[in-house]
Design a protein around this motif. Structure first.
Motif, PDB file in Angstrom:
ATOM      1  N   VAL A   1       0.843  -1.201   0.000  1.00 55.93           N
ATOM      2  CA  VAL A   1       0.000   0.000   0.000  1.00 55.93           C
ATOM      3  C   VAL A   1       0.878   1.251   0.000  1.00 55.93           C
ATOM      4  O   VAL A   1       0.537   2.275  -0.612  1.00 55.93           O
ATOM      5  N   ASN A   2       2.010   1.199   0.671  1.00 56.50           N
ATOM      6  CA  ASN A   2       2.882   2.374   0.772  1.00 56.50           C
ATOM      7  C   ASN A   2       3.402   2.834  -0.593  1.00 56.50           C
ATOM      8  O   ASN A   2       3.705   4.025  -0.768  1.00 56.50           O
ATOM      9  N   ILE A   3       3.539   1.919  -1.563  1.00 56.26           N
ATOM     10  CA  ILE A   3       4.083   2.306  -2.871  1.00 56.26           C
ATOM     11  C   ILE A   3       2.981   2.530  -3.903  1.00 56.26           C
ATOM     12  O   ILE A   3       3.272   2.836  -5.063  1.00 56.26           O
ATOM     13  N   ALA A   4       1.723   2.362  -3.512  1.00 55.36           N
ATOM     14  CA  ALA A   4       0.627   2.449  -4.475  1.00 55.36           C
ATOM     15  C   ALA A   4       0.349   3.900  -4.845  1.00 55.36           C
ATOM     16  O   ALA A   4       0.465   4.813  -4.012  1.00 55.36           O
ATOM     17  N   ASP A   5      -0.016   4.102  -6.110  1.00 54.73           N
ATOM     18  CA  ASP A   5      -0.449   5.440  -6.559  1.00 54.73           C
ATOM     19  C   ASP A   5      -1.917   5.679  -6.234  1.00 54.73           C
ATOM     20  O   ASP A   5      -2.320   6.811  -5.962  1.00 54.73           O
ATOM     21  N   HIS A   6      -2.733   4.622  -6.314  1.00 50.50           N
ATOM     22  CA  HIS A   6      -4.162   4.734  -6.013  1.00 50.50           C
ATOM     23  C   HIS A   6      -4.557   3.541  -5.154  1.00 50.50           C
ATOM     24  O   HIS A   6      -4.096   2.423  -5.380  1.00 50.50           O
ATOM     25  N   VAL A   7      -5.458   3.795  -4.192  1.00 47.78           N
ATOM     26  CA  VAL A   7      -5.930   2.747  -3.280  1.00 47.78           C
ATOM     27  C   VAL A   7      -7.449   2.693  -3.379  1.00 47.78           C
ATOM     28  O   VAL A   7      -8.121   3.727  -3.302  1.00 47.78           O
ATOM     29  N   TYR A   8      -7.976   1.487  -3.549  1.00 43.37           N
ATOM     30  CA  TYR A   8      -9.418   1.272  -3.625  1.00 43.37           C
ATOM     31  C   TYR A   8      -9.817   0.351  -2.476  1.00 43.37           C
ATOM     32  O   TYR A   8      -9.159  -0.665  -2.217  1.00 43.37           O
TER      33      TYR A   8
ATOM     34  N   SER B   1     -19.129  -3.141  -2.682  1.00 36.72           N
ATOM     35  CA  SER B   1     -18.964  -1.794  -3.222  1.00 36.72           C
ATOM     36  C   SER B   1     -17.477  -1.471  -3.275  1.00 36.72           C
ATOM     37  O   SER B   1     -16.700  -1.902  -2.435  1.00 36.72           O
ATOM     38  N   VAL B   2     -17.073  -0.710  -4.305  1.00 37.58           N
ATOM     39  CA  VAL B   2     -15.683  -0.325  -4.507  1.00 37.58           C
ATOM     40  C   VAL B   2     -15.595   1.190  -4.430  1.00 37.58           C
ATOM     41  O   VAL B   2     -16.318   1.896  -5.156  1.00 37.58           O
ATOM     42  N   ASP B   3     -14.693   1.688  -3.581  1.00 39.87           N
ATOM     43  CA  ASP B   3     -14.557   3.130  -3.367  1.00 39.87           C
ATOM     44  C   ASP B   3     -13.088   3.515  -3.443  1.00 39.87           C
ATOM     45  O   ASP B   3     -12.206   2.780  -2.979  1.00 39.87           O
ATOM     46  N   LEU B   4     -12.825   4.672  -4.015  1.00 40.74           N
ATOM     47  CA  LEU B   4     -11.484   5.215  -4.032  1.00 40.74           C
ATOM     48  C   LEU B   4     -11.219   5.899  -2.693  1.00 40.74           C
ATOM     49  O   LEU B   4     -11.980   6.783  -2.271  1.00 40.74           O
ATOM     50  N   ILE B   5     -10.155   5.462  -2.015  1.00 39.84           N
ATOM     51  CA  ILE B   5      -9.817   6.026  -0.710  1.00 39.84           C
ATOM     52  C   ILE B   5      -8.369   6.497  -0.750  1.00 39.84           C
ATOM     53  O   ILE B   5      -7.613   6.141  -1.655  1.00 39.84           O
ATOM     54  N   ASP B   6      -8.012   7.299   0.252  1.00 38.39           N
ATOM     55  CA  ASP B   6      -6.620   7.737   0.301  1.00 38.39           C
ATOM     56  C   ASP B   6      -5.760   6.692   0.987  1.00 38.39           C
ATOM     57  O   ASP B   6      -6.244   5.744   1.599  1.00 38.39           O
ATOM     58  N   LYS B   7      -4.451   6.876   0.890  1.00 36.98           N
ATOM     59  CA  LYS B   7      -3.497   5.885   1.394  1.00 36.98           C
ATOM     60  C   LYS B   7      -3.585   5.774   2.920  1.00 36.98           C
ATOM     61  O   LYS B   7      -3.485   4.671   3.483  1.00 36.98           O
ATOM     62  N   GLU B   8      -3.793   6.919   3.617  1.00 32.38           N
ATOM     63  CA  GLU B   8      -3.864   6.876   5.076  1.00 32.38           C
ATOM     64  C   GLU B   8      -5.046   6.056   5.539  1.00 32.38           C
ATOM     65  O   GLU B   8      -4.954   5.272   6.501  1.00 32.38           O
ATOM     66  N   GLU B   9      -6.181   6.214   4.871  1.00 30.70           N
ATOM     67  CA  GLU B   9      -7.359   5.430   5.258  1.00 30.70           C
ATOM     68  C   GLU B   9      -7.122   3.948   5.021  1.00 30.70           C
ATOM     69  O   GLU B   9      -7.533   3.097   5.812  1.00 30.70           O
ATOM     70  N   GLY B  10      -6.441   3.624   3.928  1.00 36.30           N
ATOM     71  CA  GLY B  10      -6.147   2.231   3.650  1.00 36.30           C
ATOM     72  C   GLY B  10      -5.225   1.632   4.695  1.00 36.30           C
ATOM     73  O   GLY B  10      -5.441   0.507   5.173  1.00 36.30           O
ATOM     74  N   LEU B  11      -4.177   2.367   5.073  1.00 39.42           N
ATOM     75  CA  LEU B  11      -3.252   1.867   6.096  1.00 39.42           C
ATOM     76  C   LEU B  11      -3.958   1.724   7.435  1.00 39.42           C
ATOM     77  O   LEU B  11      -3.702   0.775   8.195  1.00 39.42           O
ATOM     78  N   SER B  12      -4.855   2.660   7.730  1.00 36.41           N
ATOM     79  CA  SER B  12      -5.607   2.591   8.983  1.00 36.41           C
ATOM     80  C   SER B  12      -6.493   1.354   9.011  1.00 36.41           C
ATOM     81  O   SER B  12      -6.586   0.663  10.023  1.00 36.41           O
ATOM     82  N   PHE B  13      -7.116   1.077   7.894  1.00 37.82           N
ATOM     83  CA  PHE B  13      -7.975  -0.111   7.845  1.00 37.82           C
ATOM     84  C   PHE B  13      -7.153  -1.394   8.009  1.00 37.82           C
ATOM     85  O   PHE B  13      -7.539  -2.317   8.730  1.00 37.82           O
ATOM     86  N   LEU B  14      -5.974  -1.460   7.341  1.00 36.38           N
ATOM     87  CA  LEU B  14      -5.129  -2.642   7.474  1.00 36.38           C
ATOM     88  C   LEU B  14      -4.663  -2.823   8.915  1.00 36.38           C
ATOM     89  O   LEU B  14      -4.554  -3.950   9.405  1.00 36.38           O
ATOM     90  N   LYS B  15      -4.405  -1.692   9.604  1.00 34.26           N
ATOM     91  CA  LYS B  15      -3.995  -1.784  10.991  1.00 34.26           C
ATOM     92  C   LYS B  15      -5.118  -2.336  11.850  1.00 34.26           C
ATOM     93  O   LYS B  15      -4.889  -3.183  12.733  1.00 34.26           O
TER      94      LYS B  15
END
Length: 327
Positions: free
Chosen positions: A279-286, A296-310
């Motif tokens: 996720v840290n190297i991704a240009d776009h996170v869904y 459902s598929v949503d475009l999210i920012d990298k911080e939200e993605g990392l928070s969810f993985l945590k």
């Protein structure tokens, strides 16, 4: 004057006699032509009869089969009675040989011609077969040269890629050759590819001896090596880091980042992951969310993605079924 009259009278009678003679000659010529025409008709009819008879005799001779060359010699000075006697004798001899195939010689000549034709065609096919075999051998040589050249390129990149993934390790691709029966001899042909790898201070191992995570590293090294030799427009990875340790995830992410941002020939990577390294190297996170049996598929920012993985990595919290796809 009396004499002149008698002279004229005599001349007139003479002319009349000449006319009668001419008419008689004309009648005689017409009758003669008629007779000649009738004679010509008779001769024409007889000629047709004889031709028909000749045709019948030729058919009968043909039915007898091939005759020796001396069969038509002699007999020219014999009488008709003698010839008929000879004919009757020959007919009796032929009846005694009714079981003999009278067309054997003709059949023999026909089969001989067929044999010669088949022999000629067989020789032509053998020549064509030799040419085709020569072409196949040339193509096999070109194929082997191309295969060996391609393998050398992929093997060279595999060594580099594996070293990037496992800095303390080493790996190499090995071409497997086996003997193949071709005609009367055995030829050594390429039959497969194997690999030998070493992780850290371990001994060199084959694929059968590796763990699941190590096999994943080898597979990724091979994919990246092929990609460097013949790049595709994009790659789709589905949780390729699931069986990897954190240090290998970081190395995979670094390779993906370098090849995705290559200035000359960049490549797009689409991947799913539950680890933050990719996720840290991704240009776009869904984010993919599954609620009430609906995805459902949503475009999210990298911080939200990392928070969810945590949050997802905390075992006691229920966060539903949700995935993050990084591209």
């Amino acid at each position: 004057s009396q004499a002149e009259k008698e002279t004229e009278l005599c001349q007139a009678k003479l002319r009349d006699l000449e006319a009668v003679i001419e008419r008689s000659k004309s009648v005689e010529a017409s009758a003669k032509d008629h007779e000649e025409a009738q004679e010509l008709d008779k001769l024409t009819s007889r000629k047709q009869h004889l031709l028909h008879r000749r045709h019948d005799l030729e058919n009968k001779i043909r039915d007898l089969g091939s005759l020796p060359s001396d069969a038509f010699l002699g007999g020219g000075e014999k009488s008709k009675k003698s010839l008929l006697q000879m004919s009757g004798k020959v007919q009796k001899q032929l009846k005694g040989m009714s079981h003999v195939n009278k067309k054997a010689l003709d059949q023999y000549m026909e089969y001989t011609e067929q044999r010669d034709e088949y022999s000629r065609r067989f020789k032509e096919q053998k020549r064509e077969e030799a040419k085709i075999s020569e072409l196949i051998n040339a193509l096999d040589m070109q194929k082997d040269e191309l295969l060996e050249r391609t393998f050398k390129g992929v093997a060279r990149e595999f060594v580099r890629t594996f070293t990037e993934l496992v800095p303390q390790g080493a790996g190499e691709l090995v071409m497997i050759r086996s003997f193949v029966q071709e005609g009367q001899s055995k030829v050594k042909r390429y039959s497969g590819v194997s690999c030998k790898v070493c992780f850290g201070g371990e001994e060199t191992k084959k694929m059968e001896q590796l763990s699941g995570g190590q096999k994943t590293v080898v597979a990724l090294a091979l994919i990246f090596a092929i990609q460097r030799c013949d790049r595709a427009p994009f790659y789709l990875f589905d949780e390729i880091d699931a069986a990897l340790d954190p240090q290998y995830r970081i190395n995979v992410a670094n390779i993906i980042s370098r090849q995705a941002n290559d200035g000359q020939n960049p490549t797009q990577f689409i991947q799913t992951t539950f680890a933050p390294e990719l996720v840290n190297i991704a240009d776009h996170v869904y984010g993919v969310t599954f609620k009430n049996k609906v995805s459902s598929v949503d475009l999210i920012d990298k911080e939200e993605g990392l928070s969810f993985l945590k949050m997802d990595n905390q075992p006691d919290q229920e966060v539903g079924k949700r995935k993050r796809r990084a591209r």
